[in-house]
Design a protein around this motif. Structure first.
Motif, PDB file in Angstrom:
ATOM      1  N   THR A  92      44.197  38.805  28.469  1.00  0.00           N
ATOM      2  CA  THR A  92      43.665  40.293  28.140  1.00  0.00           C
ATOM      3  C   THR A  92      42.233  40.340  28.652  1.00  0.00           C
ATOM      4  N   ASN A  93      41.376  39.276  28.582  1.00  0.00           N
ATOM      5  CA  ASN A  93      40.025  39.461  28.909  1.00  0.00           C
ATOM      6  C   ASN A  93      39.969  39.450  30.331  1.00  0.00           C
ATOM      7  N   SER A  94      40.711  38.595  30.896  1.00  0.00           N
ATOM      8  CA  SER A  94      40.820  38.231  32.496  1.00  0.00           C
ATOM      9  C   SER A  94      41.329  39.782  32.919  1.00  0.00           C
ATOM     10  N   LEU A 150      34.789  48.742  40.491  1.00  0.00           N
ATOM     11  CA  LEU A 150      33.964  48.649  41.526  1.00  0.00           C
ATOM     12  C   LEU A 150      34.083  48.783  42.912  1.00  0.00           C
ATOM     13  N   LYS A 151      35.085  48.041  43.240  1.00  0.00           N
ATOM     14  CA  LYS A 151      35.510  48.157  44.674  1.00  0.00           C
ATOM     15  C   LYS A 151      36.151  49.364  45.004  1.00  0.00           C
ATOM     16  N   GLN A 152      36.788  49.983  44.135  1.00  0.00           N
ATOM     17  CA  GLN A 152      37.253  51.343  44.450  1.00  0.00           C
ATOM     18  C   GLN A 152      36.085  52.353  44.476  1.00  0.00           C
ATOM     19  N   GLY A 153      35.103  52.182  43.781  1.00  0.00           N
ATOM     20  CA  GLY A 153      33.937  53.020  43.927  1.00  0.00           C
ATOM     21  C   GLY A 153      33.300  52.820  45.445  1.00  0.00           C
ATOM     22  N   GLU A 154      33.200  51.526  45.569  1.00  0.00           N
ATOM     23  CA  GLU A 154      32.463  51.061  47.080  1.00  0.00           C
ATOM     24  C   GLU A 154      33.432  51.812  47.954  1.00  0.00           C
ATOM     25  N   LEU A 155      34.620  51.529  48.041  1.00  0.00           N
ATOM     26  CA  LEU A 155      35.643  52.052  49.046  1.00  0.00           C
ATOM     27  C   LEU A 155      35.483  53.571  49.104  1.00  0.00           C
ATOM     28  N   LEU A 163      40.192  44.505  36.247  1.00  0.00           N
ATOM     29  CA  LEU A 163      40.005  46.121  36.560  1.00  0.00           C
ATOM     30  C   LEU A 163      38.745  46.549  36.292  1.00  0.00           C
ATOM     31  N   PHE A 164      37.841  45.863  35.886  1.00  0.00           N
ATOM     32  CA  PHE A 164      36.275  46.328  36.210  1.00  0.00           C
ATOM     33  C   PHE A 164      36.077  46.139  37.455  1.00  0.00           C
ATOM     34  N   GLU A 165      36.530  44.800  37.997  1.00  0.00           N
ATOM     35  CA  GLU A 165      36.169  44.585  39.355  1.00  0.00           C
ATOM     36  C   GLU A 165      36.795  45.539  40.476  1.00  0.00           C
TER      37      GLU A 165
END
Length: 392
Positions: A29-31, A41-46, A36-38
Motif C-alpha cells: 500500500t505504501n509503495s 508529479l510526472k503528470q504535472g510535468e507533462l 501514485l505520488f510519482e
C-alpha cells in the motif's frame, strides 16, 4: 475496523502467515502511494510541457502569419512598381493569375468538372435556360480564366423555374442527372448537376434564386431574418425528423447518387422513411417561401426588379447580401474558362465584390476546399473514366 482486522478474526490465532500478509499488504500500500505520488508529479510535468509546447506552436503560427502578410505586401509593392497604373484590385488579380495551377489528381478533377460544366452549358443554351457562374468559380474566371488552384467543383446560379425545367430535361437524359439532397447539418437543399456514371464523381453546384420586387436594404435584412428564422424552425423540429437526424443527408427518392463531402451512400437509404420526412421538410421550406411572398420580399418574374438568393440554399455567410438588382445578373455574358466558355453575371466584378470583398485572396482554409479524396480518384476505374470524359 479495517478490512485486514476483519479477515484476521476469522483466521486461526496462531496463523503467522496472516501477520506476514498483513505486513506485505501494508508495504504494498505504501509503495502504491509512493508510485501514485510519482505519477502525479510526472503528470504535472507533462501538462506543463504540453502547455509550453502549445504556447510555442501559437508563437510559431503568429510568426508565420506575420511573415505571410509581409510577403504578401512585398509582392504587392513589387507589382505596383512594375504596373503603377493598376488599381489594388487589379494588382491582386495580376498576382492571382500567376499562381501555379493544381497538379495531379486535383487537376484531373478540375478538368473533368470543366468538361461537365460545358455539357451543362450546352443543355442550358439548347433549352434557353439562364445561369451565371458564382462564388469561387466566378473569382477563378475573372482572375485566371479557369479554376483557382485549390477549388475542385463549380458553382452556378439559376432561377428556380429554370432549375425545374432542367430537372425535367435531365430526367430523360441518359448521361446526366440533376440530384436533390436535403442537408440536415445546415438545413438546405443541395441541387447538383452530375454524370450518371458512378466513376465520374464530379459535379456542378446549382444555387437556387428567386425573383424579388426590390433590392433595398430593408427588404434584404428582412429576407435574411426570415432565413435565420427558418433554420431555427428546423432546429426546434428535428425530433420530428429522426431519420434525417440519424443520417444527416436525405436523397430525394427520385435522385441518383452524387459525390458528397460526407460519406452517406445513396444505396443505404430507406426511401420510404426518407420520403415521409422529406414531405414535412418540403412543407416547412414552402411555408417560409410563402411567408416571403406575403411579406413582399419575393414576387413573380413580371413584377421583379431584383433577384434573391433562395431561402433553401446554404446560408454560410450571414453578412453577405442576398438581394441584388436584376441588372447585375442579366443579361449574362460569356467568359473564357479553362479551354471553353461559360456564362457570368452582367456586372460580374460588382457581384464578386459583394460576395467576396477584397477578392482575390488566399483563404484561411485553403486546404479545406476539396470535395474529393485522393482515394476516390486513385481508383483505376475512376481515373480511367475521368480521363476518358475529359478527352471526349
Amino acid at each position: 475496523m479495517s478490512i485486514l482486522s476483519a479477515i484476521k478474526k476469522i483466521l486461526p490465532v496462531s496463523s503467522r502467515s496472516f501477520h506476514a500478509a498483513e505486513q506485505y499488504f501494508a508495504a504494498q500500500t505504501n509503495s502504491i502511494k509512493d508510485d501514485l505520488f510519482e505519477v502525479k508529479l510526472k503528470q504535472g510535468e507533462l501538462l506543463a510541457q504540453i502547455e509550453h509546447t502549445n504556447s510555442g506552436i501559437a508563437n510559431i503560427c503568429n510568426i508565420l502569419e506575420a511573415e505571410t502578410e509581409r510577403n504578401k505586401l512585398r509582392m504587392e509593392a513589387l507589382f505596383r512598381k512594375a504596373y503603377p497604373n493598376d488599381t489594388p484590385a487589379e494588382t491582386r488579380r495580376r498576382i492571382f493569375s500567376l499562381l501555379p495551377e493544381a497538379e495531379g489528381n486535383a487537376r484531373i478533377m478540375q478538368k473533368a468538372n470543366a468538361r461537365l460544366m460545358f455539357e451543362l452549358d450546352a443543355l442550358c443554351k439548347k433549352a434557353n435556360l439562364l445561369y451565371w457562374t458564382s462564388f469561387g468559380s466566378l473569382i477563378g474566371a475573372l482572375s485566371r480564366n479557369g479554376f483557382i488552384p485549390w477549388d475542385d467543383d463549380i458553382d452556378i446560379c439559376m432561377m428556380r423555374e429554370d432549375i425545374d425545367k432542367l430537372k425535367e430535361i435531365c430526367a430523360n437524359n441518359p448521361d446526366f442527372q440533376l440530384t436533390l439532397v436535403y442537408d440536415g447539418y445546415v438545413f438546405c437543399r443541395q441541387v447538383r448537376f452530375s454524370s450518371r456514371n458512378p466513376h465520374i464523381p464530379c459535379f456542378v453546384d446549382v444555387c437556387i434564386w428567386d425573383w424579388a420586387p426590390s433590392s433595398s436594404k430593408s427588404k434584404n435584412d428582412a429576407l435574411r431574418s426570415l432565413r435565420i428564422e427558418l433554420m431555427d424552425a428546423f432546429t426546434t423540429k428535428m425530433d420530428e425528423f429522426p431519420y434525417w437526424g440519424e443520417r444527416g443527408l436525405l436523397y430525394s427518392p427520385d435522385s441518383g447518387s452524387v459525390a458528397q463531402c460526407i460519406q452517406i451512400e445513396r444505396d443505404d437509404q430507406d426511401d420510404k422513411k426518407a420520403a415521409l420526412e422529406i414531405e414535412s421538410i418540403e412543407m416547412l421550406f414552402s411555408a417560409y417561401q410563402e411567408k416571403a411572398q406575403a411579406a413582399g420580399l419575393l414576387c413573380s418574374k413580371d413584377k421583379a426588379t431584383a433577384v434573391a438568393y433562395g431561402l433553401d440554399n446554404l446560408f454560410n455567410a450571414p453578412w453577405r447580401k442576398i438581394l441584388y438588382p436584376a441588372s447585375m445578373m442579366f443579361p449574362v455574358k460569356t467568359h473564357a474558362f479553362e479551354e471553353g466558355f461559360i456564362d457570368i453575371p452582367n456586372d460580374a466584378y460588382s457581384v464578386a465584390d459583394e460576395c467576396n470583398p477584397g477578392w482575390p485572396y488566399l483563404p484561411d482554409d485553403i486546404l479545406g476546399h476539396n470535395h474529393f479524396t485522393e482515394e476516390v480518384v486513385n481508383q483505376p476505374e475512376t481515373k480511367e473514366a475521368l480521363l476518358r470524359f475529359i478527352e471526349s
